[in-house]
Motif scaffolding. Structure first.
Motif, PDB file in Angstrom:
ATOM      1  N   GLU A   3      40.917  20.029   4.943  1.00  0.00           N
ATOM      2  CA  GLU A   3      41.376  19.322   6.130  1.00  0.00           C
ATOM      3  C   GLU A   3      42.112  20.288   7.051  1.00  0.00           C
ATOM      4  OE1 GLU A   3      43.779  16.534   4.138  1.00  0.00           O
ATOM      5  OE2 GLU A   3      42.152  15.169   3.615  1.00  0.00           O
ATOM      6  N   SER A   4      41.953  20.085   8.357  1.00  0.00           N
ATOM      7  CA  SER A   4      42.671  20.937   9.307  1.00  0.00           C
ATOM      8  C   SER A   4      44.159  20.596   9.275  1.00  0.00           C
ATOM      9  CB  SER A   4      42.114  20.712  10.718  1.00  0.00           C
ATOM     10  OG  SER A   4      42.251  19.343  11.074  1.00  0.00           O
ATOM     11  N   THR A   6      47.469  19.738  10.944  1.00  0.00           N
ATOM     12  CA  THR A   6      47.944  19.157  12.204  1.00  0.00           C
ATOM     13  C   THR A   6      49.419  18.818  12.060  1.00  0.00           C
ATOM     14  OG1 THR A   6      47.256  16.961  11.433  1.00  0.00           O
ATOM     15  CG2 THR A   6      45.699  18.173  12.794  1.00  0.00           C
ATOM     16  N   PRO A   7      50.154  18.736  13.181  1.00  0.00           N
ATOM     17  CA  PRO A   7      51.568  18.353  13.102  1.00  0.00           C
ATOM     18  C   PRO A   7      51.705  16.989  12.426  1.00  0.00           C
ATOM     19  CG  PRO A   7      51.016  19.172  15.296  1.00  0.00           C
ATOM     20  CD  PRO A   7      49.717  19.016  14.563  1.00  0.00           C
ATOM     21  N   GLN A  46      49.712  16.245   4.558  1.00  0.00           N
ATOM     22  CA  GLN A  46      48.570  16.419   5.463  1.00  0.00           C
ATOM     23  C   GLN A  46      47.456  15.417   5.131  1.00  0.00           C
ATOM     24  OE1 GLN A  46      47.699  18.364   8.127  1.00  0.00           O
ATOM     25  NE2 GLN A  46      49.777  19.200   8.295  1.00  0.00           N
ATOM     26  N   HIS A  50      46.060  12.400   7.552  1.00  0.00           N
ATOM     27  CA  HIS A  50      44.643  12.271   7.915  1.00  0.00           C
ATOM     28  C   HIS A  50      44.121  10.873   7.616  1.00  0.00           C
ATOM     29  CE1 HIS A  50      43.147  16.166   9.337  1.00  0.00           C
ATOM     30  NE2 HIS A  50      44.050  16.724   8.537  1.00  0.00           N
TER      31      HIS A  50
END
Length: 309
Positions: A3-4, A6-7, A46, A50
């Motif tokens: 998964e990317s 991200t904040p 994270q 998501h």
């Protein structure tokens, strides 16, 4: 696919920052543990983000199990998965302590048990290479006798060191040993083990103190130490150019492996090793000593009589 990054939503990020500060200032955990906890918690946060979660209060036992399952699908080792769940439990305990949660959803979720890796055994040719010691020096005779007996009877290191002369019956090919939990058992030994213990007994008096009861003694004349046995066996492995590192337990494990391969008799080997259970599913089954001796004589590679040319 990973998964990317991200904040994180504030409801996930800010409690983590407070927890990290708590670990640094109050908990006294090592930097290594702090880093591991942070890495695992950030990864889980994270994943939750998501999936649309915005605060830790939304996490229940089902979410925790999903986090654990995700780790297993990704091939995490059992030890890493245990760290992941431990970090999560500690974090939720922290939130409960601060009054931000009322129950710990990670409490009832456990990691799979870590498999205990067995040491690699030597093959029969490697054992032959290791034990091809024919020096007349009393220490070399003692060392070969120790290695032959450890491999020939499947002894634990502590059992080998604790054997006294009175425990050995060369004529009967029997050895009395006291294993774990002070449990006494009788084990057969034969062939080259008997031959080299006999050779050692002929030169033992040149090293042993007159009142020493131990079968194997150091050059100081007293019972040999565990560390000395380990050191000498490792040195012989190098001297005999055996590729594997040699340790007492590796000889014991090799005994078990070779006996099982030759005899296919799990319960007999279990008894010879002094195991209550040879595996988590195999219960202890008593076998009479004569049967054990017969299995041993037929199966052990160094108990068989030499074939004459």
């Amino acid at each position: 696919m990973s998964e990317s990054v991200t904040p994180l939503p504030n409801g996930l990020q800010r409690p983590l920052e407070r927890f990290y500060e708590y670990l640094r200032s109050e908990k006294g955990l090592s930097l290594h543990t702090q880093r591991n906890y942070k890495q695992q918690l950030e990864t889980m946060a994270q994943h939750l983000a998501h999936l649309g979660l915005t605060e830790w209060q939304q996490v229940d036992a089902g979410w925790v199990r999903q986090l654990a399952s995700k780790g297993m699908r990704e091939g995490m080792k059992a030890s890493s998965l245990a760290t992941r769940l431990s970090s999560l439990r500690s974090f939720f305990d922290f939130l409960i302590l601060r009054g931000e949660m009322t129950a710990n959803p990670a409490k009832g979720v456990s990691a799979p048990r870590k498999k205990r890796p067995l040491p690699k055994n030597l093959d029969v040719d490697e054992v032959g290479q290791l034990l091809d010691v024919n020096e007349d020096d009393p220490l070399a005779v003692r060392d070969r006798a120790m290695m032959e007996l450890m491999y020939g009877a499947g002894l634990r290191l502590a059992e080998l060191v604790s054997v006294n002369i009175k425990d050995v019956s060369l004529s009967a090919g029997e050895l009395r040993v006291v294993g774990k939990g002070d449990k006494e058992r009788k084990v057969p030994f034969a062939g080259l083990a008997v031959e080299w213990v006999t050779k050692w007994l002929k030169v033992r008096a040149s090293l042993a103190n007159s009142d020493e009861a131990a079968l194997f003694v150091s050059k100081l004349g007293v019972r040999i130490s565990h560390r000395n046995v380990q050191k000498r066996m490792a040195e012989w492995g190098q001297k005999q150019a055996v590729a594997s590192h040699i340790s007492p337990h590796k000889l014991r494990h090799s005994f078990a492996t070779h006996m099982l391969e030759s005899s296919n008799n799990l319960r007999a080997v279990q008894e010879l090793l002094g195991h209550e259970n040879i595996s988590t599913t195999q219960i202890y089954t008593h076998l009479d000593f004569q049967h054990l001796a017969d299995v041993y004589d037929q199966a052990h590679p160094r108990a068989r009589k030499k074939e004459r040319d």
